[in-house]
Design an enzyme around this catalytic site. Structure first.
Site, PDB file in Angstrom:
ATOM      1  N   SER A  39       0.571  -1.537  -0.226  1.00  0.00           N
ATOM      2  CA  SER A  39       0.124   0.266   0.339  1.00  0.00           C
ATOM      3  C   SER A  39       0.782   0.958  -0.161  1.00  0.00           C
ATOM      4  CB  SER A  39      -1.006  -0.112   1.267  1.00  0.00           C
ATOM      5  OG  SER A  39       0.031  -0.240   2.262  1.00  0.00           O
TER       6      SER A  39
ATOM      7  N   THR B  59      -1.594   3.646   5.488  1.00  0.00           N
ATOM      8  CA  THR B  59      -0.609   4.723   4.360  1.00  0.00           C
ATOM      9  C   THR B  59       0.723   3.808   5.801  1.00  0.00           C
ATOM     10  OG1 THR B  59      -2.123   6.182   3.870  1.00  0.00           O
ATOM     11  CG2 THR B  59      -0.321   7.338   4.681  1.00  0.00           C
TER      12      THR B  59
ATOM     13  N   THR C 237       1.782   7.326   0.465  1.00  0.00           N
ATOM     14  CA  THR C 237       0.589   5.611   0.635  1.00  0.00           C
ATOM     15  C   THR C 237       0.458   5.159  -1.657  1.00  0.00           C
ATOM     16  OG1 THR C 237      -1.243   5.139   0.602  1.00  0.00           O
ATOM     17  CG2 THR C 237      -1.309   7.388   0.244  1.00  0.00           C
TER      18      THR C 237
ATOM     19  N   ARG D 136      -7.756   9.141  -9.128  1.00  0.00           N
ATOM     20  CA  ARG D 136      -8.374   9.247  -7.758  1.00  0.00           C
ATOM     21  C   ARG D 136      -7.014   9.669  -6.574  1.00  0.00           C
ATOM     22  NH1 ARG D 136      -6.803   7.566  -2.241  1.00  0.00           N
ATOM     23  NH2 ARG D 136      -8.930   7.657  -1.481  1.00  0.00           N
TER      24      ARG D 136
ATOM     25  N   THR E 255      -4.701   7.252   8.305  1.00  0.00           N
ATOM     26  CA  THR E 255      -5.144   6.126   7.595  1.00  0.00           C
ATOM     27  C   THR E 255      -5.697   5.347   7.366  1.00  0.00           C
ATOM     28  OG1 THR E 255      -4.172   4.460   6.954  1.00  0.00           O
ATOM     29  CG2 THR E 255      -4.175   4.846   9.512  1.00  0.00           C
ATOM     30  N   GLY E 256      -6.613   5.081   6.672  1.00  0.00           N
ATOM     31  CA  GLY E 256      -7.601   4.485   5.936  1.00  0.00           C
ATOM     32  C   GLY E 256      -8.437   5.178   4.918  1.00  0.00           C
TER      33      GLY E 256
END
Ligand code: ASP
Length: 321
Positions: free
Chosen positions: A80, A183, A201, A211, A234-235
């Site tokens: 990631s 991330t 990330t 995106r 993060t998420g």
């Protein structure tokens, strides 16, 4: 109680509340503090192991967070971040990163960058050598080339296989928000009492081409104020972006909340505005000027590392339900 046991008992309390290590506090005109660093996920371990000796040696926080994040970007097993990151829906790996220096309240960021293994260093170059903060897409790539960053295909064989499997399984109900993501976000308070933060990330795997998430956007994926503290996220970045969660954490710390309380309050704010945030995977981390760290998360999968210059301490916070 020995030092390691103290750390364990101090770090594993509640969803996020924790105290830093027992190392002697350092002093400044404005009070005492404990230098330290906090980094997201299990890949935070390599970043912390790189950061610890640098912290001990008196390296400035800005260099510590850049070097820690580079180590994660270089690791192909981290799917990631950087090299080895999972691609977008067209099979291209695109990267977002930003870095912030408490000294001078400076920042640099890149978004939608291709073919450069260490976007965090390009972000730093933007900060150090231009009057701009954020470069994106082809312009960011051109800037990286001009500054001597080598180009390479970032799609590893393993990531390509995952992309091919995803394409085979595509159906009309497919929800790209369900795809994997994470991330590396690293925050550090150095021995001089200055803060810095960095995050990097490849974003949501199989995302729509073009995106950009929260990570390169100041106030969303990362924010700090050298007088107050630093925060990172993060998420699923769309929710973090819509609520500027890192900025919110820092502002809650400004009002006097400890890092864990501030992260929790910012998470609750996110859920108040966007109830879906209780179901998506989100985590916020923070460190204040005293070196206290904290986090809030809604997922039991989340881990973070705390480093005090010696130990790299893994923590698994209790999720907020
Ligand atoms: N926040 C990142 C993004 O949305 C992904 C993650 O941290 O899980 O791009």
């Amino acid at each position: 109680m020995n030092r390691r046991h103290f750390l364990q008992s101090a770090l594993l309390v509640g969803s996020a509340g924790l105290l830093p290590a027992t190392r002697a506090a350092e002093g400044t005109a404005s009070g005492s503090f404990r230098p330290g660093m906090i980094t997201t996920w299990d890949h935070g371990r390599i970043a912390t192991e790189i950061g610890n000796p640098l912290l001990q040696a008196g390296t400035r926080a800005l260099d510590i967070v850049e070097k820690g994040v580079i180590a994660v970007e270089d690791d192909p097993s981290v799917t990631s971040v950087g090299y080895g990151g999972l691609p977008d829906e067209t099979g291209v790996v695109t990267l977002d990163a930003c870095i912030m220096d408490g000294v001078g309240h400076r920042a640099g960021a890149v978004a939608f960058l291709r073919n450069i293994r260490n976007p965090i260093s390009v972000a730093r170059k933007v900060m150090d050598t231009t009057r701009h903060v954020l470069l994106a897409g082809d312009g960011a790539l051109q800037f990286a080339r001009q500054n001597g960053f080598p180009e390479q295909d970032l799609l590893t064989d393993a990531a390509r296989q995952r992309w091919l499997e995803w394409k085979r399984g595509l159906n009309p109900n497919d929800n790209w928000l369900d795809q994997s993501h994470d991330t590396v976000t690293m925050l550090c308070l150095d021995r001089a009492g200055n803060l810095a933060g960095a995050c990097s990330t490849s974003g949501l795997a199989m995302k729509i081409h073009g995106r950009v998430g929260d990570s390169p956007i100041l106030g969303a994926g990362l924010y700090l104020d050298n007088e107050i503290g630093a925060a990172g996220a993060t998420g699923v970045g769309e929710l973090v972006l819509r609520t500027l969660a890192s900025f919110t954490v820092v502002e809650f710390m400004r009002q006097g909340m400890r890092p864990s309380e501030a992260c929790r309050a910012a998470f609750e704010r996110m859920c108040e505005k966007i109830p879906e945030a209780r179901q998506t995977q989100e985590a916020l981390i923070a460190i204040n000027k005293r070196g206290e760290v904290g986090c809030a998360t809604n997922t039991g999968d989340f881990t973070f590392y705390y480093g005090d210059g010696e130990l790299a301490q893994r923590n698994k916070p209790t999720p907020i339900t």
